[in-house]
Design a protein around this motif. Structure first.
Motif, PDB file in Angstrom:
ATOM      1  N   ILE A   1     -79.821 -44.711   3.241  1.00  0.00           N
ATOM      2  CA  ILE A   1     -80.421 -45.648   4.197  1.00  0.00           C
ATOM      3  C   ILE A   1     -81.797 -45.181   4.673  1.00  0.00           C
ATOM      4  CG2 ILE A   1     -78.271 -46.702   5.014  1.00  0.00           C
ATOM      5  CD1 ILE A   1     -78.316 -44.719   7.366  1.00  0.00           C
ATOM      6  N   GLU A   2     -82.479 -44.379   3.854  1.00  0.00           N
ATOM      7  CA  GLU A   2     -83.822 -43.929   4.217  1.00  0.00           C
ATOM      8  C   GLU A   2     -84.766 -44.078   3.032  1.00  0.00           C
ATOM      9  OE1 GLU A   2     -84.280 -40.158   6.273  1.00  0.00           O
ATOM     10  OE2 GLU A   2     -82.115 -40.095   6.618  1.00  0.00           O
ATOM     11  N   ASN A   3     -86.047 -44.224   3.355  1.00  0.00           N
ATOM     12  CA  ASN A   3     -87.069 -44.147   2.308  1.00  0.00           C
ATOM     13  C   ASN A   3     -86.966 -42.776   1.641  1.00  0.00           C
ATOM     14  OD1 ASN A   3     -89.505 -45.051   0.917  1.00  0.00           O
ATOM     15  ND2 ASN A   3     -90.551 -43.467   2.113  1.00  0.00           N
ATOM     16  N   ASN A   4     -87.041 -42.768   0.317  1.00  0.00           N
ATOM     17  CA  ASN A   4     -86.834 -41.524  -0.424  1.00  0.00           C
ATOM     18  C   ASN A   4     -87.928 -41.368  -1.485  1.00  0.00           C
ATOM     19  OD1 ASN A   4     -85.975 -39.338  -1.910  1.00  0.00           O
ATOM     20  ND2 ASN A   4     -83.918 -40.115  -2.295  1.00  0.00           N
ATOM     21  N   PRO A   5     -88.954 -40.567  -1.215  1.00  0.00           N
ATOM     22  CA  PRO A   5     -90.034 -40.393  -2.198  1.00  0.00           C
ATOM     23  C   PRO A   5     -89.547 -39.877  -3.548  1.00  0.00           C
ATOM     24  CG  PRO A   5     -90.657 -39.483  -0.066  1.00  0.00           C
ATOM     25  CD  PRO A   5     -89.200 -39.819   0.025  1.00  0.00           C
ATOM     26  N   HIS A   6     -88.483 -39.108  -3.563  1.00  0.00           N
ATOM     27  CA  HIS A   6     -87.941 -38.578  -4.822  1.00  0.00           C
ATOM     28  C   HIS A   6     -87.372 -39.722  -5.665  1.00  0.00           C
ATOM     29  CE1 HIS A   6     -88.239 -34.424  -3.202  1.00  0.00           C
ATOM     30  NE2 HIS A   6     -88.058 -35.058  -2.053  1.00  0.00           N
ATOM     31  N   GLY A   7     -86.633 -40.638  -5.012  1.00  0.00           N
ATOM     32  CA  GLY A   7     -86.143 -41.818  -5.719  1.00  0.00           C
ATOM     33  C   GLY A   7     -87.265 -42.772  -6.077  1.00  0.00           C
TER      34      GLY A   7
ATOM     35  N   LYS B   1     -81.664 -57.705   0.889  1.00  0.00           N
ATOM     36  CA  LYS B   1     -80.882 -57.972   2.098  1.00  0.00           C
ATOM     37  C   LYS B   1     -79.470 -57.406   1.974  1.00  0.00           C
ATOM     38  CE  LYS B   1     -83.265 -62.115   3.806  1.00  0.00           C
ATOM     39  NZ  LYS B   1     -83.157 -63.578   4.062  1.00  0.00           N
ATOM     40  N   LEU B   2     -78.869 -57.500   0.791  1.00  0.00           N
ATOM     41  CA  LEU B   2     -77.541 -56.926   0.598  1.00  0.00           C
ATOM     42  C   LEU B   2     -77.578 -55.416   0.787  1.00  0.00           C
ATOM     43  CD1 LEU B   2     -74.559 -57.154  -0.170  1.00  0.00           C
ATOM     44  CD2 LEU B   2     -75.238 -56.988  -2.570  1.00  0.00           C
ATOM     45  N   GLY B   3     -78.617 -54.777   0.256  1.00  0.00           N
ATOM     46  CA  GLY B   3     -78.758 -53.340   0.465  1.00  0.00           C
ATOM     47  C   GLY B   3     -78.821 -52.988   1.941  1.00  0.00           C
ATOM     48  N   GLY B   4     -79.404 -53.883   2.746  1.00  0.00           N
ATOM     49  CA  GLY B   4     -79.503 -53.646   4.181  1.00  0.00           C
ATOM     50  C   GLY B   4     -78.160 -53.586   4.882  1.00  0.00           C
ATOM     51  N   LYS B   5     -77.134 -54.177   4.284  1.00  0.00           N
ATOM     52  CA  LYS B   5     -75.798 -54.125   4.897  1.00  0.00           C
ATOM     53  C   LYS B   5     -75.267 -52.693   4.966  1.00  0.00           C
ATOM     54  CE  LYS B   5     -74.476 -58.837   3.557  1.00  0.00           C
ATOM     55  NZ  LYS B   5     -74.535 -59.362   4.935  1.00  0.00           N
ATOM     56  N   SER B   6     -75.890 -51.789   4.216  1.00  0.00           N
ATOM     57  CA  SER B   6     -75.463 -50.392   4.234  1.00  0.00           C
ATOM     58  C   SER B   6     -75.582 -49.777   5.626  1.00  0.00           C
ATOM     59  CB  SER B   6     -76.312 -49.577   3.246  1.00  0.00           C
ATOM     60  OG  SER B   6     -76.290 -50.152   1.961  1.00  0.00           O
ATOM     61  N   PHE B   7     -76.488 -50.304   6.449  1.00  0.00           N
ATOM     62  CA  PHE B   7     -76.666 -49.756   7.800  1.00  0.00           C
ATOM     63  C   PHE B   7     -75.452 -50.011   8.687  1.00  0.00           C
ATOM     64  CE2 PHE B   7     -81.039 -49.883   6.358  1.00  0.00           C
ATOM     65  CZ  PHE B   7     -81.582 -48.737   6.912  1.00  0.00           C
ATOM     66  N   VAL B   8     -74.719 -51.082   8.428  1.00  0.00           N
ATOM     67  CA  VAL B   8     -73.588 -51.428   9.292  1.00  0.00           C
ATOM     68  C   VAL B   8     -72.245 -51.050   8.686  1.00  0.00           C
ATOM     69  CG1 VAL B   8     -74.870 -53.273  10.417  1.00  0.00           C
ATOM     70  CG2 VAL B   8     -73.521 -53.812   8.385  1.00  0.00           C
ATOM     71  N   HIS B   9     -72.230 -50.554   7.453  1.00  0.00           N
ATOM     72  CA  HIS B   9     -70.990 -50.099   6.840  1.00  0.00           C
ATOM     73  C   HIS B   9     -70.756 -48.632   7.204  1.00  0.00           C
ATOM     74  CE1 HIS B   9     -71.253 -53.383   3.483  1.00  0.00           C
ATOM     75  NE2 HIS B   9     -70.865 -53.858   4.646  1.00  0.00           N
ATOM     76  N   PRO B  10     -69.516 -48.241   7.505  1.00  0.00           N
ATOM     77  CA  PRO B  10     -69.244 -46.870   7.957  1.00  0.00           C
ATOM     78  C   PRO B  10     -69.697 -45.791   6.982  1.00  0.00           C
ATOM     79  CG  PRO B  10     -67.310 -48.267   8.258  1.00  0.00           C
ATOM     80  CD  PRO B  10     -68.303 -49.072   7.489  1.00  0.00           C
TER      81      PRO B  10
ATOM     82  N   ASN C   1     -72.159 -46.205   4.761  1.00  0.00           N
ATOM     83  CA  ASN C   1     -73.530 -46.535   4.339  1.00  0.00           C
ATOM     84  C   ASN C   1     -73.612 -46.976   2.884  1.00  0.00           C
ATOM     85  OD1 ASN C   1     -74.573 -43.795   6.365  1.00  0.00           O
ATOM     86  ND2 ASN C   1     -74.725 -45.941   6.904  1.00  0.00           N
ATOM     87  N   LYS C   2     -72.546 -47.560   2.360  1.00  0.00           N
ATOM     88  CA  LYS C   2     -72.558 -48.115   1.014  1.00  0.00           C
ATOM     89  C   LYS C   2     -72.911 -49.595   1.106  1.00  0.00           C
ATOM     90  CE  LYS C   2     -71.156 -44.367  -1.137  1.00  0.00           C
ATOM     91  NZ  LYS C   2     -69.823 -44.219  -1.696  1.00  0.00           N
ATOM     92  N   PRO C   3     -73.524 -50.194   0.098  1.00  0.00           N
ATOM     93  CA  PRO C   3     -73.805 -49.644  -1.232  1.00  0.00           C
ATOM     94  C   PRO C   3     -75.087 -48.821  -1.329  1.00  0.00           C
ATOM     95  CG  PRO C   3     -74.510 -51.922  -1.142  1.00  0.00           C
ATOM     96  CD  PRO C   3     -73.887 -51.624   0.189  1.00  0.00           C
TER      97      PRO C   3
END
Length: 499
Positions: A313-319, A381-390, A392-394
């Motif tokens: 759930i964070e910006n990742n320069p390596h990725g 937007k679907l990726g954003g749901k990771s913030f509310v999932h316990p 942090n998936k997907p």
């Protein structure tokens, strides 16, 4: 209603057991090599205690058969006797999975809640339970896999061969198997669970006879023993201890337990130990190189930014560097990458092919496909749901030639195309254009709708499907640069506090 079963008492006596515990090493070969060293140390501990060596799954990762074979051989070297299959054990096709399992010294568990088709080569591979005997003491080992297994797999033969139970059905079938062991006089029972911490708590509270739950899947790092955290009481008001040792083989566990003659825990010590304190010894290194070969030197990393605390759930320069390599090497408009696909980071200094494979280890196939602007927005937007999932998936979507802002509730606030000169063209995220079509590079986990990304399910109509994964492109990209590489944080994904 579950009926209480009185365990048989004959041949049972107080016992002390020490359990070497592994989970979610994710094919991190250096840490697996260190585990071999740790296991030799473990062997020298307290000769009076019974010794068990158990894994609760995801020792490997991805579709690479050779890598999976190397992982299995190291587990044998470590002395693992029982392994619960995690979701990543099913990344490889059933025929290869079966071949690895048949060649292994350890036994695989998971048949309590993962049911295999009779026509599958995996039929008969997994057990529901097993009994281990040490110094006359019997220990029942049971295992369950993840109830959300299908959300973690691509479409394909693995899914076609399997039926997976939901959690309530899993608990009912697990209790039946535990009852069978207790009827045989086995009153010390260990569950190898790749179901996640939240589910393990439910299991601890709503079953009888299970003493230890060695967990995995949710990547929790559980230290010590604390009531309400990892010490609970079952339906008979007897203690149940839950353990889990994080992710990527950064830690392993040694759990010491004293049982009375009725198989009830009297005392427990949960030791969580960093693997980095152990050396990689020549026998393990030799075995790995014998199977997968020596790594190729690729180049030099000149500088790197900090590694995000939570890559999901964070910006990742390596990725970001990897997804940029995908776009530039394949010559597409944009590239997308699941944050959960990244399992490591670049380090300053020489970099070789094995290190890059460890950063992105899944060995999927790369795909060029066409998606609409609307499908792109829906995916982010679907990726954003990771913030509310316990858990942090997907995971958020890593992007190339795009930039976006999202709040920590997972709400997409801004999105723009970014050209090679840094010029931004905003996208109307409230009304994205379904007719604007983009050539997109992604792997076939996304391109088969993995982790719920059905809007990206385009493999069946792909422009091209390559027989290689991201690690090859990153190696090619670095070699073509032919100079020391700076991994730069360009802030392309901004996460802000919600109002």
């Amino acid at each position: 209603m579950i009926q209480q079963i009185q365990p048989l008492q004959q041949n049972n006596k107080p016992a002390r057991v020490s359990i070497l515990q592994m989970n979610d090493f994710h094919a991190k070969l250096p840490n697996l090599e260190r585990m071999y060293t740790a296991s030799k140390m473990f062997d020298s501990f307290d000769a009076s205690a019974d010794k068990l060596k158990l894994s609760s799954g995801d020792d490997g990762i991805g579709e690479d058969f050779v890598l999976s074979k190397a992982v299995s051989k190291i587990l044998d070297m470590i002395g693992i006797t029982k392994r619960q299959n995690g979701n990543h054990e099913f990344d490889i096709v059933p025929s290869k999975h079966a071949q690895i399992a048949k060649d292994a010294s350890y036994k695989e568990l998971g048949a309590i809640n993962i049911h295999v088709s009779e026509k599958s080569l995996l039929d008969g591979i997994m057990l529901k339970s097993a009994i281990e005997e040490c110094n006359g003491n019997k220990y029942g080992i049971v295992g369950i896999g993840p109830s959300d297994l299908f959300t973690r797999l691509k479409d394909g033969s693995s899914k076609e061969d399997l039926i997976v139970d939901d959690l309530p059905t899993t608990i009912a079938n697990l209790q039946q198997e535990v009852d069978k062991l207790r009827e045989k006089g086995v009153n010390k029972i260990i569950l190898l669970s790749h179901s996640g911490y939240v589910n393990d708590i439910e299991i601890a509270k709503h079953t009888r006879g299970i003493d230890v739950i060695q967990g995995g899947h949710s990547h929790d790092l559980i230290k010590g023993v604390e009531e309400g955290k990892n010490l609970f009481y079952n339906l008979d008001n007897e203690p149940v201890v839950i353990t889990q040792n994080g992710k990527d083989g950064e830690y392993f566990g040694i759990l010491n337990v004293d049982f009375d003659e009725n198989g009830v825990i009297q005392s427990v010590q949960n030791n969580v130990i960093p693997t980095k304190i152990f050396n990689r010894t020549l026998p393990a290194k030799f075995l790995v190189e014998q199977i997968i070969g020596k790594p190729e030197h690729i180049g030099v990393i000149n500088s790197v930014p900090p590694v995000p605390a939570n890559r999901l759930i964070e910006n990742n320069p390596h990725g970001n560097f990897i997804v940029d390599a995908m776009r530039k090497e394949l010559g597409v408009d944009i590239a997308l990458l699941n944050a959960a696909n990244i399992r490591g980071n670049f380090e300053k200094g020489n970099v070789d092919s094995r290190k890059i494979s460890e950063i992105t280890p899944f060995k999927n196939k790369l795909v060029i496909a066409k998606i609409s602007e609307k499908e792109l927005v829906d995916a982010i937007k679907l990726g954003g749901k990771s913030f509310v999932h316990p858990d942090n998936k997907p995971g958020i979507v890593y992007v190339s030639a795009l930039k976006y802002t999202m709040n920590d509730k997972g709400e997409l606030l801004k999105l723009a195309y970014v050209d090679d000169d840094g010029h931004e063209t905003p996208i109307d995220i409230g009304n994205p254009d379904p007719n604007k079509i983009l050539r997109v590079a992604m792997d076939d986990f996304y391109a088969t709708g993995g982790d719920g990304f059905g809007m990206l399910n385009k493999k069946h109509e792909a422009e091209v499907v390559y027989d290689f994964d991201k690690d090859k492109l990153v190696c090619d990209y670095i070699k073509k640069l032919n100079k020391p590489v700076d991994i730069v944080d360009d802030k392309r994904i901004e996460i802000i506090k919600a109002n």
